[in-house]
Design a protein around this motif. Structure first.
Motif, PDB file in Angstrom:
ATOM      1  N   VAL A  24      17.877   4.954  -2.716  1.00 14.54           N
ATOM      2  CA  VAL A  24      16.928   4.331  -1.782  1.00 14.54           C
ATOM      3  C   VAL A  24      15.919   5.379  -1.299  1.00 14.54           C
ATOM      4  O   VAL A  24      14.710   5.113  -1.227  1.00 14.54           O
ATOM      5  CB  VAL A  24      17.661   3.668  -0.593  1.00 14.54           C
ATOM      6  CG1 VAL A  24      16.679   3.235   0.476  1.00 14.54           C
ATOM      7  CG2 VAL A  24      18.475   2.466  -1.082  1.00 14.54           C
ATOM      8  N   GLN A  25      16.403   6.581  -0.986  1.00 17.10           N
ATOM      9  CA  GLN A  25      15.475   7.643  -0.549  1.00 17.10           C
ATOM     10  C   GLN A  25      14.470   7.971  -1.652  1.00 17.10           C
ATOM     11  O   GLN A  25      13.293   8.236  -1.372  1.00 17.10           O
ATOM     12  CB  GLN A  25      16.245   8.909  -0.147  1.00 17.10           C
ATOM     13  CG  GLN A  25      17.051   8.775   1.147  1.00 17.10           C
ATOM     14  CD  GLN A  25      16.186   8.687   2.409  1.00 17.10           C
ATOM     15  OE1 GLN A  25      14.961   8.594   2.343  1.00 17.10           O
ATOM     16  NE2 GLN A  25      16.833   8.676   3.566  1.00 17.10           N
TER      17      GLN A  25
ATOM     18  N   THR B 255       6.823   1.772   8.704  1.00 19.53           N
ATOM     19  CA  THR B 255       7.361   3.065   9.155  1.00 19.53           C
ATOM     20  C   THR B 255       8.877   3.014   9.308  1.00 19.53           C
ATOM     21  O   THR B 255       9.501   4.022   9.600  1.00 19.53           O
ATOM     22  CB  THR B 255       6.759   3.491  10.507  1.00 19.53           C
ATOM     23  OG1 THR B 255       7.198   2.579  11.518  1.00 19.53           O
ATOM     24  CG2 THR B 255       5.245   3.531  10.456  1.00 19.53           C
ATOM     25  N   MET B 256       9.458   1.816   9.146  1.00 14.72           N
ATOM     26  CA  MET B 256      10.898   1.670   9.295  1.00 14.72           C
ATOM     27  C   MET B 256      11.352   0.572   8.351  1.00 14.72           C
ATOM     28  O   MET B 256      10.948  -0.577   8.500  1.00 14.72           O
ATOM     29  CB  MET B 256      11.209   1.283  10.745  1.00 14.72           C
ATOM     30  CG  MET B 256      12.422   1.946  11.311  1.00 14.72           C
ATOM     31  SD  MET B 256      12.545   1.679  13.080  1.00 14.72           S
ATOM     32  CE  MET B 256      12.583   3.380  13.629  1.00 14.72           C
ATOM     33  N   VAL B 257      12.168   0.946   7.363  1.00 17.51           N
ATOM     34  CA  VAL B 257      12.707  -0.073   6.461  1.00 17.51           C
ATOM     35  C   VAL B 257      14.170  -0.321   6.822  1.00 17.51           C
ATOM     36  O   VAL B 257      14.893   0.600   7.192  1.00 17.51           O
ATOM     37  CB  VAL B 257      12.554   0.337   4.981  1.00 17.51           C
ATOM     38  CG1 VAL B 257      11.081   0.328   4.586  1.00 17.51           C
ATOM     39  CG2 VAL B 257      13.160   1.705   4.694  1.00 17.51           C
TER      40      VAL B 257
ATOM     41  N   PRO C 164       6.682  10.696   2.705  1.00 15.43           N
ATOM     42  CA  PRO C 164       7.958   9.980   2.861  1.00 15.43           C
ATOM     43  C   PRO C 164       8.547  10.119   4.265  1.00 15.43           C
ATOM     44  O   PRO C 164       9.266   9.236   4.726  1.00 15.43           O
ATOM     45  CB  PRO C 164       8.871  10.612   1.815  1.00 15.43           C
ATOM     46  CG  PRO C 164       8.190  11.852   1.362  1.00 15.43           C
ATOM     47  CD  PRO C 164       6.729  11.691   1.627  1.00 15.43           C
ATOM     48  N   GLN C 165       8.205  11.207   4.964  1.00 14.94           N
ATOM     49  CA  GLN C 165       8.745  11.404   6.319  1.00 14.94           C
ATOM     50  C   GLN C 165       8.201  10.388   7.309  1.00 14.94           C
ATOM     51  O   GLN C 165       8.718  10.258   8.413  1.00 14.94           O
ATOM     52  CB  GLN C 165       8.405  12.805   6.846  1.00 14.94           C
ATOM     53  CG  GLN C 165       8.932  13.946   6.012  1.00 14.94           C
ATOM     54  CD  GLN C 165       7.933  14.382   4.941  1.00 14.94           C
ATOM     55  OE1 GLN C 165       7.483  13.561   4.137  1.00 14.94           O
ATOM     56  NE2 GLN C 165       7.592  15.653   4.916  1.00 14.94           N
TER      57      GLN C 165
ATOM     58  N   SER D 186       7.507   5.105  -3.526  1.00 18.31           N
ATOM     59  CA  SER D 186       6.583   4.110  -2.964  1.00 18.31           C
ATOM     60  C   SER D 186       5.595   4.755  -2.017  1.00 18.31           C
ATOM     61  O   SER D 186       4.416   4.370  -1.983  1.00 18.31           O
ATOM     62  CB  SER D 186       7.342   3.034  -2.185  1.00 18.31           C
ATOM     63  OG  SER D 186       8.214   2.359  -3.031  1.00 18.31           O
ATOM     64  N   SER D 187       6.050   5.727  -1.232  1.00 13.08           N
ATOM     65  CA  SER D 187       5.100   6.340  -0.306  1.00 13.08           C
ATOM     66  C   SER D 187       4.114   7.210  -1.079  1.00 13.08           C
ATOM     67  O   SER D 187       2.916   7.207  -0.772  1.00 13.08           O
ATOM     68  CB  SER D 187       5.810   7.114   0.815  1.00 13.08           C
ATOM     69  OG  SER D 187       6.807   7.943   0.316  1.00 13.08           O
ATOM     70  N   ALA D 188       4.571   7.902  -2.123  1.00 15.36           N
ATOM     71  CA  ALA D 188       3.637   8.694  -2.942  1.00 15.36           C
ATOM     72  C   ALA D 188       2.574   7.790  -3.560  1.00 15.36           C
ATOM     73  O   ALA D 188       1.379   8.101  -3.536  1.00 15.36           O
ATOM     74  CB  ALA D 188       4.393   9.451  -4.029  1.00 15.36           C
TER      75      ALA D 188
END
Ligand SMILES: *Cc1c(COP(=O)(O)O)cnc(C)c1O
Length: 240
Positions: free
Chosen positions: A13-14, A219-221, A28-29, A20-22
């Motif tokens: 998941v990380q 910002t929160m999944v 990712p932070q 996805s953030s890239a």
């Protein structure tokens, strides 16, 4: 589900959060993973904790309290993400760090009154019924400004942002458009309440739509299945 597979799931998941953030040009932070442990035993949470996970989400207060008590002192951030009845607010105010599901001013006022003064303000998100579904929790986008204005001055609460659970949709394009509407509502709220300095949270994205949520600014999944495996049907405590 054993310790090794929970740890492997968390890594996967990380990695998805990183990818996805890239792809969205984000760091990712910026995204906090809340591992949704509803219906799962304390041992599953401990396994995730050993793998470094610190944010956990629960939907049922009675079930959650046992876990909060047993895992006391481990530095866990507890997120309440289920429907909250006004006669259960005290348990949430005393035991949680976050409540994601505020949809009524009455519930917010009770949490504010009941938050112990020894604790830091309770972080809250307003839940929006983003698809206007008759059966779903959350307030309408039209009612949001009024609720936000009423919640903002409550000193034992910290208004952090918005949460939504969209109608199920397998099309990533559609998912993303829906999440983008929630992101727009948060932007509007920031303009409406310029003195609220903690409006930084979009609680959106579950196992099936996390990537679209991150693309749209989450910002929160809140991830259950992809961390802990499938939940047994019927194992939920609907009397909460
Ligand atoms: C159960 C639940 C989740 C996790 O869902 P998964 O599909 O298992 O990842 C997230 N948010 C809320 C509000 C939930 O009730």
């Amino acid at each position: 589900m054993n310790v090794t597979s929970i740890s492997a799931n968390l890594n996967a998941v990380q990695q998805r959060i990183a990818d996805s953030s890239a792809a969205a040009g984000r760091a990712p932070q910026e995204i906090t993973l809340v591992a949704v442990s509803k219906t799962k035993p304390v041992s599953a949470i401990e396994a995730a904790w050993q793998a470094g996970q610190r944010h956990f989400g629960e939907n049922y207060l009675q079930e959650a309290l046992e876990k909060v008590q047993q895992l006391h002192g481990k530095g866990i951030h507890w997120h309440f993400i289920g429907p909250l009845q006004s006669n259960k607010t005290r348990l949430a105010a005393e035991n949680f760090d976050w409540v994601h599901t505020i949809e009524r001013i009455k519930v917010a006022r009770r949490l504010n009154d009941q938050r112990p003064s020894a604790l830091s303000p309770l972080n809250i998100c307003l839940q929006v019924n983003i698809d206007g579904e008759a059966s779903k929790s959350g307030i309408s986008p039209q009612q949001l400004p009024e609720l936000a204005a009423a919640v903002a001055p409550l000193g034992n609460l910290r208004l952090r942002g918005l949460m939504a659970i969209p109608a199920p949709d397998n099309d990533p394009q559609q998912q993303r458009q829906t999440f983008a509407r929630l992101a727009q509502l948060l932007d509007n709220l920031r303009r409406q309440l310029p003195d609220q300095h903690h409006l930084d949270t979009l609680s959106m994205g579950m196992s099936g739509d996390m990537d679209a949520a991150i693309a749209a600014g989450s910002t929160m999944v809140r991830i259950g299945t992809d961390v802990f495996g499938k939940r047994e049907p019927g194992k939920q405590h609907h009397n909460d």
